[in-house]
Design a protein around this motif. Sequence first.
Motif, PDB file in Angstrom:
ATOM      1  N   GLU A   1      -9.293 -19.013 116.635  1.00 19.09           N
ATOM      2  CA  GLU A   1      -8.791 -18.248 115.490  1.00 19.09           C
ATOM      3  C   GLU A   1      -8.283 -19.187 114.393  1.00 19.09           C
ATOM      4  O   GLU A   1      -8.488 -18.925 113.191  1.00 19.09           O
ATOM      5  CB  GLU A   1      -7.669 -17.311 115.939  1.00 19.09           C
ATOM      6  CG  GLU A   1      -8.137 -16.218 116.898  1.00 19.09           C
ATOM      7  CD  GLU A   1      -6.968 -15.371 117.392  1.00 19.09           C
ATOM      8  OE1 GLU A   1      -5.831 -15.595 116.914  1.00 19.09           O
ATOM      9  OE2 GLU A   1      -7.179 -14.496 118.252  1.00 19.09           O
TER      10      GLU A   1
ATOM     11  N   ASP B   1      -1.969 -18.995 107.875  1.00 16.13           N
ATOM     12  CA  ASP B   1      -2.392 -18.427 109.165  1.00 16.13           C
ATOM     13  C   ASP B   1      -2.827 -19.534 110.118  1.00 16.13           C
ATOM     14  O   ASP B   1      -2.505 -19.510 111.313  1.00 16.13           O
ATOM     15  CB  ASP B   1      -3.544 -17.442 108.952  1.00 16.13           C
ATOM     16  CG  ASP B   1      -3.096 -16.194 108.218  1.00 16.13           C
ATOM     17  OD1 ASP B   1      -1.875 -15.947 108.173  1.00 16.13           O
ATOM     18  OD2 ASP B   1      -3.962 -15.471 107.690  1.00 16.13           O
TER      19      ASP B   1
ATOM     20  N   THR C   1     -11.190 -20.553 112.469  1.00 15.87           N
ATOM     21  CA  THR C   1     -11.701 -19.560 111.515  1.00 15.87           C
ATOM     22  C   THR C   1     -10.806 -19.484 110.271  1.00 15.87           C
ATOM     23  O   THR C   1     -11.299 -19.431 109.138  1.00 15.87           O
ATOM     24  CB  THR C   1     -11.787 -18.181 112.171  1.00 15.87           C
ATOM     25  OG1 THR C   1     -12.655 -18.258 113.314  1.00 15.87           O
ATOM     26  CG2 THR C   1     -12.310 -17.141 111.208  1.00 15.87           C
ATOM     27  N   ALA C   2      -9.503 -19.465 110.499  1.00 18.90           N
ATOM     28  CA  ALA C   2      -8.561 -19.422 109.371  1.00 18.90           C
ATOM     29  C   ALA C   2      -8.716 -20.661 108.493  1.00 18.90           C
ATOM     30  O   ALA C   2      -8.632 -20.583 107.258  1.00 18.90           O
ATOM     31  CB  ALA C   2      -7.131 -19.317 109.894  1.00 18.90           C
TER      32      ALA C   2
ATOM     33  N   THR D   1      -8.316 -19.598 122.850  1.00 16.98           N
ATOM     34  CA  THR D   1      -8.576 -18.449 121.972  1.00 16.98           C
ATOM     35  C   THR D   1      -7.887 -18.630 120.617  1.00 16.98           C
ATOM     36  O   THR D   1      -8.483 -18.389 119.558  1.00 16.98           O
ATOM     37  CB  THR D   1      -8.092 -17.151 122.638  1.00 16.98           C
ATOM     38  OG1 THR D   1      -8.776 -16.979 123.881  1.00 16.98           O
ATOM     39  CG2 THR D   1      -8.344 -15.958 121.744  1.00 16.98           C
ATOM     40  N   LYS D   2      -6.632 -19.052 120.666  1.00 19.92           N
ATOM     41  CA  LYS D   2      -5.887 -19.270 119.428  1.00 19.92           C
ATOM     42  C   LYS D   2      -6.482 -20.420 118.620  1.00 19.92           C
ATOM     43  O   LYS D   2      -6.469 -20.385 117.377  1.00 19.92           O
ATOM     44  CB  LYS D   2      -4.413 -19.554 119.736  1.00 19.92           C
ATOM     45  CG  LYS D   2      -3.669 -18.397 120.372  1.00 19.92           C
ATOM     46  CD  LYS D   2      -3.619 -17.197 119.439  1.00 19.92           C
ATOM     47  CE  LYS D   2      -2.867 -16.024 120.054  1.00 19.92           C
ATOM     48  NZ  LYS D   2      -2.854 -14.845 119.167  1.00 19.92           N
TER      49      LYS D   2
ATOM     50  N   LEU E   1      -1.071 -20.331 113.794  1.00 24.51           N
ATOM     51  CA  LEU E   1      -1.867 -20.281 115.029  1.00 24.51           C
ATOM     52  C   LEU E   1      -1.795 -21.609 115.772  1.00 24.51           C
ATOM     53  O   LEU E   1      -1.687 -21.644 117.006  1.00 24.51           O
ATOM     54  CB  LEU E   1      -3.311 -19.930 114.694  1.00 24.51           C
ATOM     55  CG  LEU E   1      -3.559 -18.478 114.297  1.00 24.51           C
ATOM     56  CD1 LEU E   1      -4.926 -18.314 113.651  1.00 24.51           C
ATOM     57  CD2 LEU E   1      -3.424 -17.555 115.513  1.00 24.51           C
TER      58      LEU E   1
END
Length: 467
Positions: free
Chosen positions: A335, A347, A338-339, A331-332, A351
Amino acid sequence: MTATPAQPYSPSVPRAHRPRRRLPRTPGPLGDALTLMALPLLAALALPAAFAGGGTRRWFGGRAESQRAEAQAAKDAAAAAFYELDTAQRDLRISIETITAVDDSPAARRAVADFDALGRRIDEASHQYISAVDAHDLDRDDLEASAAARARTELTAAKEELGRVKQELDRFTDGLGPLLGKAETQLARLAPAVERARQALLAASNALDSVRATGLKADDLAARLAALSPELTKLNQGAGQHGVPQTLERAERVTRGAEAVRVEAERLPERAAEIDHRLVSLRTRAQALTTRSEQVDPILSELRRRFTVACWQDLQRVPDVAAENVRRAETKLAEAHTARDEQRWADATALLSTVRALLNSTDEAVSAAGDRLHRLNAVQKDPQQEIDRTRFAIRDAQRLAMAGRNTPDPRHARPLDDAVSRLERAIATLDGRHPDYWHFLTETEAVRRAVSRVVSLIRDERGAAGH
């Protein structure tokens, strides 16, 4: 010092340029005859003036002129002392202004107060000099010897007072050396520091432009650089408005901030590539841990079948924890991806650090299950190897404790004796139908750690005694 000495008096119209007095002319032949008769008399009257050099003063004799000359010499000497003091005061005022522009310490404020007091002494001495000059006109035709003598006395006194004040001023100037040196050093640093700040801002701006040209965003860096603009405005306003120490500190702060922006901007392409690499690497590691965590259940099954509950009970939750950690890591990772796409570099980095920590924890838990089975298999097959290893450590520590001694130090002997007893008790647990091999292994490890502490203590004590 604002007062200026009176300029030497000089006659407004020299005798050579004054209009001659004309004798009244009698018309006719009689008048001509009278005029001719008067010419020899006028010539005779003019002779003393001619022999006197053509000057305008009356002839009073040698004493009066000598007194006038001495008074004039005193006046010239006083004027020289006045100008010397005035020049020194002007130079000192520049030094004081230099100090006050930089330094607001108690010592600097005390120097300013002392300078003001010294200025009052200078004003008093100057007033005495100017009064003496104004009180005596040494160019008067009828100047008497006594007046010239008084003028000389007053002018000499004024000169001596000016000299005394000049000595005080010189001593005060000498005492300003440390304060002035510090102030001049800071002033010498001022222009280069401000220029460095401007150049650092320019370099940071150019670095940002170069990065943006590659398609990378650097909005956070641009915001940090924009925040320095008010500081640049204050630098441009100058130290006269904001003070030298404050301007120096501001210039250094701007330089550090702009330099940090420049370095981060120049490193941004490398940072983006590093984040891309970490995304791929961590995703591969998460997939590998998923496969490895699936092998924990068969390991636990074998541990349950062959060994007592104490040997595997703490590993019961490893499969569930591993699966949960891998799920959270994935999941991380999403993310972080995406960052990265949004170019939120900070970010994305944070992550990815979280993902790495989750995978490290999972790796340790999965490895612990396999390592447990391996060690239990080894001690079950041959416990003597673990026993010999521990006994060797104890004997080695005992030899060290007895080196150079007839009897061991109780501080060393007691924990070593305890270690022997503890090992014997651990060996005794192997007797029986279902030995607790894990307890045996943890005990031997604890014994070796205790023995290692004694060895370190002995070596530290002997090392200290050797020095």
